[in-house]
Design a protein around this motif. Structure first.
Motif, mmCIF file in Angstrom:
data_model
loop_
_atom_site.group_PDB
_atom_site.id
_atom_site.type_symbol
_atom_site.label_atom_id
_atom_site.label_comp_id
_atom_site.label_asym_id
_atom_site.label_seq_id
_atom_site.Cartn_x
_atom_site.Cartn_y
_atom_site.Cartn_z
ATOM 1 N N LYS A 1 1.450 -7.087 71.326
ATOM 2 C CA LYS A 1 0.017 -6.869 71.123
ATOM 3 C C LYS A 1 -0.291 -5.386 71.309
ATOM 4 N N PRO A 2 -1.330 -4.884 70.643
ATOM 5 C CA PRO A 2 -1.640 -3.444 70.741
ATOM 6 C C PRO A 2 -1.758 -2.955 72.184
ATOM 7 N N ASP A 3 -2.421 -3.734 73.051
ATOM 8 C CA ASP A 3 -2.618 -3.218 74.419
ATOM 9 C C ASP A 3 -1.371 -3.389 75.290
ATOM 10 N N GLU A 4 -0.334 -3.986 74.719
ATOM 11 C CA GLU A 4 0.902 -4.186 75.470
ATOM 12 C C GLU A 4 1.800 -2.946 75.385
ATOM 13 N N VAL A 5 1.565 -2.132 74.332
ATOM 14 C CA VAL A 5 2.496 -1.047 74.028
ATOM 15 C C VAL A 5 1.904 0.294 74.422
ATOM 16 N N GLY A 6 2.673 1.073 75.150
ATOM 17 C CA GLY A 6 2.268 2.438 75.468
ATOM 18 C C GLY A 6 3.280 3.417 74.930
ATOM 19 N N ALA A 7 2.854 4.666 74.747
ATOM 20 C CA ALA A 7 3.792 5.702 74.294
ATOM 21 C C ALA A 7 3.521 6.976 75.067
ATOM 22 N N GLN A 8 4.569 7.554 75.610
ATOM 23 C CA GLN A 8 4.480 8.796 76.367
ATOM 24 C C GLN A 8 5.570 9.741 75.896
ATOM 25 N N VAL A 9 5.530 10.965 76.393
ATOM 26 C CA VAL A 9 6.689 11.833 76.190
ATOM 27 C C VAL A 9 7.836 11.268 77.013
ATOM 28 N N MET A 10 9.053 11.653 76.681
ATOM 29 C CA MET A 10 10.210 11.139 77.406
ATOM 30 C C MET A 10 10.227 11.714 78.834
ATOM 31 N N PRO A 11 10.993 11.073 79.758
ATOM 32 C CA PRO A 11 10.906 11.466 81.170
ATOM 33 C C PRO A 11 11.180 12.958 81.427
ATOM 34 N N VAL A 12 10.705 13.376 82.602
ATOM 35 C CA VAL A 12 10.791 14.779 83.014
ATOM 36 C C VAL A 12 12.133 15.044 83.677
ATOM 37 N N GLY A 13 12.753 16.153 83.307
ATOM 38 C CA GLY A 13 13.975 16.573 83.991
ATOM 39 C C GLY A 13 13.645 17.634 85.014
ATOM 40 N N SER A 14 14.596 18.519 85.281
ATOM 41 C CA SER A 14 14.349 19.559 86.268
ATOM 42 C C SER A 14 13.354 20.587 85.732
ATOM 43 N N ALA A 15 13.172 20.659 84.432
ATOM 44 C CA ALA A 15 12.311 21.684 83.859
ATOM 45 C C ALA A 15 10.989 21.124 83.326
ATOM 46 N N LEU A 16 11.050 20.168 82.444
ATOM 47 C CA LEU A 16 9.824 19.662 81.795
ATOM 48 C C LEU A 16 10.108 18.314 81.154
ATOM 49 N N PRO A 17 9.061 17.642 80.632
ATOM 50 C CA PRO A 17 9.307 16.360 79.961
ATOM 51 C C PRO A 17 10.171 16.569 78.724
ATOM 52 N N GLY A 18 10.676 15.470 78.177
ATOM 53 C CA GLY A 18 11.547 15.584 77.008
ATOM 54 C C GLY A 18 10.894 15.069 75.744
ATOM 55 N N THR A 19 11.340 15.610 74.624
ATOM 56 C CA THR A 19 10.973 15.078 73.318
ATOM 57 C C THR A 19 11.939 15.704 72.317
ATOM 58 N N HIS A 20 11.744 15.405 71.043
ATOM 59 C CA HIS A 20 12.561 16.049 70.022
ATOM 60 C C HIS A 20 11.747 16.081 68.753
ATOM 61 N N ARG A 21 11.862 17.200 68.034
ATOM 62 C CA ARG A 21 11.003 17.407 66.884
ATOM 63 C C ARG A 21 11.636 16.832 65.620
ATOM 64 N N GLY A 22 10.809 16.188 64.793
ATOM 65 C CA GLY A 22 11.294 15.714 63.495
ATOM 66 C C GLY A 22 10.201 15.918 62.466
ATOM 67 N N ILE A 23 10.228 17.069 61.827
ATOM 68 C CA ILE A 23 9.141 17.432 60.915
ATOM 69 C C ILE A 23 9.642 17.430 59.481
ATOM 70 N N TRP A 24 8.920 16.765 58.596
ATOM 71 C CA TRP A 24 9.171 16.917 57.164
ATOM 72 C C TRP A 24 8.243 18.015 56.654
ATOM 73 N N SER A 25 8.833 19.026 56.018
ATOM 74 C CA SER A 25 8.031 20.132 55.496
ATOM 75 C C SER A 25 8.140 20.150 53.985
ATOM 76 N N GLY A 26 7.105 20.690 53.352
ATOM 77 C CA GLY A 26 7.142 20.830 51.899
ATOM 78 C C GLY A 26 7.388 22.276 51.521
ATOM 79 N N VAL A 27 8.329 22.503 50.594
ATOM 80 C CA VAL A 27 8.595 23.857 50.112
ATOM 81 C C VAL A 27 8.415 23.876 48.590
ATOM 82 N N VAL A 28 8.185 25.069 48.032
ATOM 83 C CA VAL A 28 7.968 25.208 46.601
ATOM 84 C C VAL A 28 9.159 25.930 45.977
ATOM 85 N N SER A 29 9.647 25.386 44.866
ATOM 86 C CA SER A 29 10.769 26.023 44.187
ATOM 87 C C SER A 29 10.302 27.295 43.490
ATOM 88 N N ARG A 30 11.070 28.349 43.695
ATOM 89 C CA ARG A 30 10.744 29.636 43.090
ATOM 90 C C ARG A 30 10.828 29.557 41.569
#
Lengths: 451, 302, 276
Positions: A311-340
């Protein structure tokens, strides 16, 4: 090259086709005046552009986003072709490097910009395309992390059109039944690992565990190392140093891989070979308490009753746990480029500008499940109410990613590095070799790539 | 062909042309389509590839081969392939011919049975791998459920190296035994009937008939089926990709999956080309061996 | 071979049983295609559920499956026909005609099959691009011939080699040309082998993925490529119900096709039997 023979045939073919072909090609060639970038088309002479993208979302773009785009630019016909992920980089390179590329716009995954830039076939958007950029197009509004995905050596080749971040999904029911507080952005790895045994529990009164703590990519895949990398980065570690030598083969680095491998103790049976779909299913079926997964699955995991049992209220989303420095995550970006080499770069760029504009981002996140990259979109009223907590988490993930440089190596040989990591991390999760040996192998092999 | 009688040389020429005419279409098509790709592969295998253009760059001599041949992973993948072949091929051949004999029993429904039997081959490999994964999964798999009903623990089919190889052999056997059945059925159907009738009149029992008549007559077909299945099996990678992605670790990373990943995921096209050439050489040697073997068998039985 | 009645029944029963065993995963695929995605991975697996046609109605039009199916039919039939003609002739040359050097050429043709397909995909793309042949049916047909012809040639060589030599000798005495003999005597009697090999070729072309992925982009895209696309859905998770629906739909034409040609397979037998 050995291409003499094909060229010869091509000439005879040309001769045979003669003027007919020339007549067909002529209008498009004429419309492609270099000064105006081919223009934006008119009602009598519409321009058609072709977009190469991943087939995971090509259809939904064609059917939902292109009509939205056409409301504003009715004279640009957009054809979106999907390509399978495994062949996408190869096909992009092959197309861009050809004399007559088929595609005007290429949508590229996070680590691929350097490879594509290397072909010298991409438009410099801030320079070559500056004259065609809408004055209202706000570059500064983009979060730095997603925008940086399509930058290489100081040149901005693309714009983020479909953003994604690695998040920690959790099932509130499991946490409540285990008597544990639900994860916050402050949850540390030490805390998570201490809680994990309690999250392996019997939820159905079967007298044996039927719910487990965690599931994610553990099998042999290029994305499996990103989970480990999120732990490494959270602890201040890096994949490569300033000279592009392996920097992860340290005591701390081995400890982070060990943490990743140890997750398997609290993962469901068969998790050793789990990848995207398997971990997603075990979470959606309510069999695991937490999952490290791409944010884009949120809709199908929490909202859509056809695909999830939660159910919607059953699910939460956070950044991944914190290590010695900061929380964790990883980037996955689709970008658009134009052919010359596109005869109609202006129209192509108009499409990408719209896609990455506030308007396009709103359409994309409400209609296709893609996430925005602009600060203003994330801070504004989300197009659907369920997106509000997701947008907040995304904004945090972008900031964290920027701070900890949580992305795959930005190199021409990025995929080679990722393949080495995929190989060796899988050997560690399978138990074939230990974490130290896996990282030693990986470091050795990466340094041999002479990056 | 009576005109040729007057001009023997022309007739002989026409005859030679007629003989070679049979081979020409196949040869021409293959030469036209394959010549460039094979030359390209060989050229790339001795060069550095320019990823921006996919054209051979600087000539590097045997460097790529040295890299490949000293790469322990390459040999490991070959070993994995060998294990898979040693189990899968004989199993499929034996099962295929036995099943062909079973489904050839004369009754009304046998045409339907034969047609249904080809389905496993037709299911797209991605779907086939996924369905099996779904059925064998230790968490939600049907087999797990059935094992649980009789009180047996779940088998971690894809997490255990040995079981994972077993699963690959199982799926591959499910998928390709129907091929052997198909060809063997045709083989059995083409057998001349009078020989069997004669044997029956002589009072031979079915065992003698099988060993003295059926198998000797089928040797060319069995040998051809083996060679074709062998060449197909060497190249197997889609099932492994869909079911295990080569894992756990690298326990099911067969050579073609390895090359595929090195090329399309690792973007190492030059080394992959060198691997392809090495694999081609190995396949050639072994195929040569099998061909010789099948000739010997054919000669012995005929 | 006629054995006892009981033996015959056991044999029929055994055949049906084994067939059912082999079809079970297919049954599971069909079953899954009627499940809503959330029901596909339940624990324990669901045998009874509220069936839905969603995967067939919504997803199939969405992923343009009919158009891709047509492409697949064109490519598979084209590649199957070209390779059965070229391959059977070559197989005949190898088994029955004495030709100096033919054995070598035959071996070379067969061994061209040893080249890993990964080696061919990229250079084929480059050639096709040069010739402006990307994303065309003919390109895929030719690409598939590279692996079908050697197979057909070799399988047919086996079938031809099993034929009694007296056939051709009799035909030669009757004044038949070599090609005439092949067409009028050898082909009819080898019909079971030809049909089986043809079915096999069509199937291989039907399910081929790698070349189709690399050489097509829109117009000539085949069903396996569409399947791979659905399987690669990283947005909301792989829709296994849809995959199974597409899988089911792809299977149907081939089953019908092979049922249809089965008649000829049997007919070939009786023809052959009367002529032999």
């Amino acid at each position: 090259m050995t291409g003499k023979h094909p060229n010869a045939i091509r000439l005879t073919r040309r001769a045979a086709l003669g003027a007919a072909a020339a007549a067909v090609l002529a209008p498009r060639a004429r419309a492609a005046g270099p000064e105006d970038g081919g223009g934006l088309g008119t009602a009598e002479k519409p321009i058609s552009i072709r977009v190469m993208t991943n087939d995971a979302f090509s259809k939904i773009w064609q059917t939902t986003l292109v009509p939205e785009f056409n409301k504003k630019f009715p004279n640009i016909q957009v054809t979106v072709d999907g390509v399978a992920y495994s062949e996408q980089l190869t096909k992009s390179l092959l197309d861009l490097s050809g004399a007559k590329p088929v595609y005007d716009v290429v949508i590229t995954d996070d680590p691929w910009t350097p490879q594509l830039a290397q072909t010298n076939a991409l438009l410099d958007l801030k320079k070559d395309a500056a004259a065609w950029t809408d004055p209202g197009f706000d570059w500064a509004d983009f979060n730095p992390a997603p925008l940086a995905a399509s930058e290489w050596k100081g040149v901005q080749y693309g714009v983020p059109v479909r953003s994604n971040m690695l998040l920690m999904f959790y099932n509130r029911t499991h946490y409540r039944k285990a008597g544990l507080p639900e994860p916050t952005p402050k949850l540390t790895w030490a805390e998570f690992m201490a809680q994990a045994p309690k999250l392996v529990q019997d939820l159905k009164g079967e007298g044996k565990p039927n719910a487990w703590a965690i599931d994610t990519y553990f099998g042999r895949d290029q994305l499996t190392p990103t989970i480990w990398q999120a732990i490494l980065n959270a602890n201040g570690g890096k994949l490569l140093d300033a000279n592009n030598k392996a920097a992860f083969n340290t005591k701390d680095g081995v400890a982070t891989l060990q943490t990743f491998v140890d997750l398997l103790k609290y993962a469901p049976p068969g998790a050793k070979n789990h990848l995207f779909n398997d971990s997603l299913q075990s979470f959606r079926q309510g069999q695991v308490a937490a999952m490290f997964m791409w944010g884009s699955v949120y809709r199908g995991t929490a909202i859509d009753p056809a695909t999830t049992t939660l159910k919607p209220d059953e699910v939460g989303a956070q950044v991944m746990p914190v290590g010695s420095a900061l929380p964790g995550t990883h980037r996955g970006i689709w970008s658009g480029v134009v052919s010359r080499k596109s005869p109609t770069p202006r129209a192509a760029w108009a499409f990408l500008q719209w896609m990455s504009s506030k308007e396009g981002e709103a359409a994309s996140s409400s209609l296709t499940g893609g996430f925005p990259a602009r600060r203003s979109t994330l801070a504004g009223t989300p197009p659907a109410p369920w997106l509000a907590p997701v947008f907040a988490t995304l904004q945090m993930a972008y900031d964290v990613a920027e701070k900890g440089q949580m992305w795959r190596p930005r190199l021409v040989k990025s995929d080679s590095v990722q393949q080495v990591l995929a190989d060796e991390v899988a050997r560690a999760t399978s138990g074939e070799i230990d974490a130290a040996a896996a990282l030693a192998n990986a470091a050795n092999r990466i340094d041999k790539l002479r990056l | 062909m009576t005109i040729g009688m007057k001009r023997p040389t022309r007739a002989r020429l026409a005859d030679t042309a007629g003989r070679w005419g049979f081979l020409t279409p196949a040869f021409l098509i293959l030469a036209a389509v394959l010549a460039y790709p094979i030359l390209y592969t060989i050229e790339i295998s001795f060069s550095e590839i320019d990823i921006a253009t996919f054209m051979p760059g600087e000539f590097v001599g045997w460097d790529n081969y040295e890299t490949v041949l000293t790469d322990e992973r390459f040999w490991y993948a070959l070993r994995v392939t060998l294990i898979y072949l040693v189990f899968a091929l004989p199993l499929q051949l034996l099962l295929g011919f036995v099943i062909a004999w079973l489904v050839n029993a004369e009754w009304r429904g046998r045409g339907v049975v034969r047609a249904l039997f080809i389905i496993p081959m037709v299911v797209a490999p991605v779907v086939a791998g996924g369905i099996w994964k779904m059925m064998l999964d230790p968490l939600w798999g049907l087999t797990t459920y059935l094992l649980g009903l009789v009180g047996l623990p779940a088998l971690d089919w894809f997490g255990d190296p040995v079981l994972a190889m077993g699963a690959i052999v199982l799926i591959d056997t499910w998928r390709w035994t129907p091929f052997v059945v198909l060809i063997a059925t045709a083989g059995l159907l083409s057998l001349p009937r009078d020989v069997f009738e004669a044997a029956e009149i002589d009072g031979a029992n079915w065992w003698t008939t099988l060993w003295r008549i059926t198998i000797p007559l089928l040797v060319p077909v069995i040998a051809a089926t083996f060679v074709v299945r062998w060449l197909g099996a060497v190249k197997m990678f889609d099932i492994a990709l869909a079911a295990t992605a080569g894992g756990p670790g690298r326990a099911t990373n067969v050579i073609n999956l390895f090359i595929y990943q090195e090329a399309f995921r690792g973007m190492k096209f030059a080394e992959s080309a060198a691997m392809c050439v090495v694999v081609l050489v190995i396949t050639t040697l072994l195929t040569g061996l099998f061909l010789r073997g099948s000739r010997v068998l054919e000669a012995r039985f005929q | 071979m006629r054995g006892s009645r009981l033996g015959h029944r056991l044999r029929v029963g055994g055949g049906v049983f084994v067939c059912a065993l082999f079809l079970f995963p297919v049954f599971w695929m069909v079953l899954t295609s009627f499940k809503a995605p959330r029901d596909a991975f339940t624990r324990p697996p669901k045998l009874f559920f509220t069936p839905t046609l969603e995967s067939y109605t919504a997803y199939l039009t969405f992923a343009d499956v009919p158009g891709r199916m047509l492409n697949t039919v064109i490519v598979a039939a084209g590649a199957g026909l070209v390779s059965i003609v070229a391959g059977a002739m070559a197989g005949y040359a190898l088994s029955r005609i004495r030709l100096r050097g033919a054995a070598t050429i035959g071996a070379v043709i067969l061994l061209s099959r040893g080249v890993p397909p990964i080696a061919l995909a990229v250079p084929m793309f480059i050639v096709a691009r040069q010739l402006d042949l990307l994303d065309r049916h003919i390109t895929l047909i030719l690409a598939y011939c590279t692996f079908l012809i050697p197979y057909v040639m070799w399988l047919m060589r086996g079938f031809f080699a099993a034929l009694p030599r007296e056939l051709e000798e009799a035909a030669a005495i009757d004044g038949c040309s070599r090609f005439g003999t092949f067409l009028r005597i050898i082909v009819p009697i080898s019909l079971p082998g030809l049909i089986a090999t043809f079915i096999f070729s069509v199937i291989l072309a039907w399910e081929e993925l790698l070349f189709a992925l690399v050489l097509t982009s829109r117009e000539a895209v085949t069903v396996p490529v569409a399947v791979a696309g659905i399987a690669a859905d990283m947005t909301s998770g792989v829709n296994w119900s849809a995959l199974c629906a597409v899988g089911t739909i792809t299977v149907i034409p081939v089953v019908i096709f092979s049922l249809a040609v089965q008649k000829w397979l049997i007919q070939g037998l009786s023809d052959g039997a009367t002529k032999a």
